[in-house]
Design an enzyme around this catalytic site. Structure first.
Site: not given
Length: 713
Positions: A591, A599, A604, A634
């Site tokens: 992660d 982001n 994006h 992610d």
């Protein structure tokens, strides 16, 4: 076959009623000289049947290494292509056209004489004064017919009638209506440049409330079976077979170094009146023949049913048949009826060799005409002569019915083959389109496929042949070497090598070559080789689409990594190996740390770019046998096969942490993210779901404590 170089033919289509007849003539001529024929279609597979010539952008040097010289049908290729052939030392003979600036021998049917015969017949026999014309003038042979129409009208002191442009040479080209036809007053007659244009014109005329021939006479050109049988269309018959043979004669002379002047060789055409021009039951009202001798008149009438190819080719068989018929009828009058069978044997080849649908009626009418002049001393003699004539007519009638039945069965067979091919190539998964062995479902004798790679290179797949012989090998091939020599060697006398692009619309997969006989009993573009190339193209498209869909179903669209379901399938396989082979495996759950801030703050599109970059770095960290996938958002997954917790795993984790943590340059921005990694070791009783849950918990523990643990599943 001879080992001499093959002959090449460039044609918009390599079969069909019109082009197939030309190809058949060329093929027959090539066989006489012991040469193989490579017939190359310049239109794409399944091309639009609105025939306006070939593809003027066709520039592939197909079979140049095998071919000594080429025959080019009208408008098959751009004149620049023909000039390239000349520069390459390949002599060229033109058929059906001439090319400005290219002084080459040409073989043409006498379009001008055919149209002049039509105009003369309409003027003299039917008193026509206003004669209209419709046709597609962009085609060179149609322009020639139109110019002859204008000249013929001038010779008769008539003004040109209304000209109705056609969009192409077939039915769909007729887009005008009855008002267009009548805008200068109703014409007495309409000359259509082709029979297919004429068929559509008849439909327009009928839709406008006019009658043919009552209100307007109509003629066509080409004398195809469909027009003559269904519409009783008066037309001009072309010597297509003879044109092909003459072209081969000229090409062989060129190849052998014999001086061949660049002149035009005109072969005679023949106007065939029928009911559409007001000549009802033409075959029962034979035109006058300026010959007093009855035997010679019979020979002339019989020669008239054969292709207009000159007396040298058609006169002798007709003379033999006329003499045999005369001898048989005279002998019957004298009491000997045994010769009737010999007369029938001589007449049947004339009927079989005639493209004229009226041939049966013409032959029977000519025999009746001769029989009427046979002296009969008594009623018995007249009866014997009459019975002989009846035997001839019945026998020829049965022969024609057998031929028609053969055509019907042939078409039924083609439909069956096409259906079988559709099922095999488009629906069965055990048939590979790139393997030409599916051609065994067709009448073909051998086949080869060359597929185009993304860089344009051609690669032949292993070929197929029905008869025993040397294998047709696979391998890289320049287009000039395709089809391979082994395929040419598979062609026996009477067979032709056909080459068609495996191209439909924007899909261009390469080339299909096969060995078969010429097909000239179906419409142009509907012949089997063309259908095979079209089905091959579509089948390859479908397989490519299936592979793409399968790839998308198993892949993450953004990063191209395996998606969760695909990764889980790989994990299930690793678990099986662990149980059967006791091979260790570890799952990593990753992660990204700090991704949400990137982001949210930069957008994006930057976040997506970052995920793609992370995926690429992960690939570089791993071995070929390792699997990295995207879990979602992610989060990433990694499967390490034959790896157990220990120093090797620790070094890999350090490498991943370092690679992911290095700065990223994304356009104008430099960003940093970290990564938290959880692990799960595959045990003997592990399941995929359990391993993912353990790795997920481990990752959250690592994120919370900023350290890595290795729990066992």
């Amino acid at each position: 076959m001879s080992d001499a170089g093959a002959l090449g033919l460039l044609s918009p289509f390599v079969g069909g009623i019109y082009y197939g007849s030309l190809v058949a003539g060329v093929a027959a001529g090539a066989e006489l000289y012991g040469r193989r024929l490579v017939a190359i279609q310049t239109l794409d597979a399944a091309a639009d049947l609105a025939v306006t010539g070939g593809d003027q952008e066709f520039d592939a040097a197909v079979a140049w290494e095998h071919v000594s010289g080429f025959i080019a049908l009208a408008d098959a290729v751009h004149p620049d292509y023909l000039a390239r052939l000349e520069q390459a030392g390949k002599p060229v003979i033109l058929v059906g056209h001439t090319v400005a600036g290219l002084d080459r021998p040409a073989v043409l049917s006498d379009n001008g004489a055919g149209i002049r015969a039509v105009v003369t017949h309409l003027v003299r026999e039917h008193g026509c004064r206003r004669i209209a014309f419709t046709g597609y003038l962009a085609a060179s042979d149609i322009r020639e017919r139109y110019d002859a129409y204008l000249d013929a009208l001038a010779e008769h002191g008539l003004e040109p009638g209304v000209f109705l442009p056609a969009g192409n040479n077939v039915e769909s080209g007729i887009a005008w209506d009855t008002d267009d036809l009548l805008r200068l007053g109703r014409p007495d007659a309409l000359i259509a440049a082709t029979d297919r244009n004429a068929i559509a014109a008849l439909q327009v005329i009928a839709a406008g409330g006019l009658n043919c021939p009552g209100d307007i006479l109509v003629t066509g050109f080409d004398d195809i079976d469909e027009a003559s049988l269904t519409a009783e269309l008066a037309s001009v018959s072309q010597p297509l077979d003879a044109m092909g043979r003459r072209a081969v004669d000229l090409l062989i002379r060129q190849i052998d170094g014999t001086d061949t002047p660049p002149v035009t060789h005109l072969l005679p055409t023949r106007f065939v009146p029928r009911s559409s021009c007001g000549c009802t039951m033409y075959a029962d009202q034979l035109p006058e023949v300026a010959v007093d001798d009855e035997l010679q008149r019979l020979a002339v009438r019989l020669a008239g049913v054969l292709p207009a190819a000159g007396a040298n080719q058609t006169g002798r068989p007709a003379e033999w048949a006329a003499r045999a018929t005369a001898d048989a009828l005279l002998a019957a009058a004298a009491g000997d009826t045994s010769r009737i069978g010999s007369a029938i044997d001589q007449l049947q080849p004339l009927l079989a060799g005639s493209p004229d649908p009226d041939a049966l009626r013409v032959i029977c009418r000519a025999v009746q005409e001769y029989a009427a002049g046979v002296p009969a001393d008594d009623a018995s003699a007249a009866t014997r002569v009459g019975s002989g004539v009846q035997a001839v007519m019945l026998s020829l009638g049965r022969a024609r019915r057998r031929a028609q039945l053969g055509d019907k069965l042939h078409l039924r067979s083609l439909i069956s083959v096409n259906y079988t091919l559709n099922r095999a190539l488009l629906h069965r998964r055990d048939v590979e389109p790139q393997d030409p062995s599916w051609l065994r479902l067709t009448p073909a004798m051998a086949g080869s496929i060359a597929l185009r790679r993304p860089n344009g290179a051609l690669v032949r797949t292993p070929g197929w042949r029905r008869r025993p012989g040397p294998a047709i090998p696979a391998g890289m091939t320049p287009v000039a070497s395709f089809p391979p020599a082994e395929l040419l060697d598979a062609a026996e006398p009477g067979e032709t090598v056909f080459v068609v692009q495996a191209k439909v619309g924007d899909s261009d997969h390469g080339w299909l070559a096969l060995v078969d006989t010429v097909e000239n009993r179906v419409d142009d573009g509907r012949e089997m080789v063309n259908q095979c190339a079209a089905l091959l193209t579509i089948a390859l498209d479908l397989r490519a689409q299936e592979q793409e869909l399968l790839r998308e179903a198993k892949s993450d669209r953004l990063t191209g990594l395996p998606n969760r379901s695909s990764f889980t399938a790989s994990l299930d396989a690793a678990i099986t190996r662990r149980r059967v082979e006791n091979r260790p495996a570890v799952v990593l759950f990753l992660d990204l740390d700090g991704f949400k801030q990137v982001n949210d703050s930069l957008g994006h599109h930057v976040g997506d770019h970052l995920l793609v970059c992370v995926a690429e770095r992960l690939r570089h960290c791993l071995r070929r046998e390792d699997v990295v996938g995207r879990f979602g958002g992610d989060e990433f997954l990694i499967l390490l096969d034959e790896v157990a917790p220990g120093e090797e795993l620790d070094r890999l984790l350090d490498r991943i942490t370092q690679a992911v943590g290095d700065p990223y340059r994304l356009g104008e921005h430099t960003v940093h993210v970290g990564v938290s990694v959880g692990t799960a070791e595959c045990g003997p009783a592990s399941t995929a779901e359990q391993l993912l849950q353990v790795a997920d918990r481990s990752m959250y523990q690592a994120k919370a404590a900023r350290r890595i643990t290795v729990p066992a599943a």
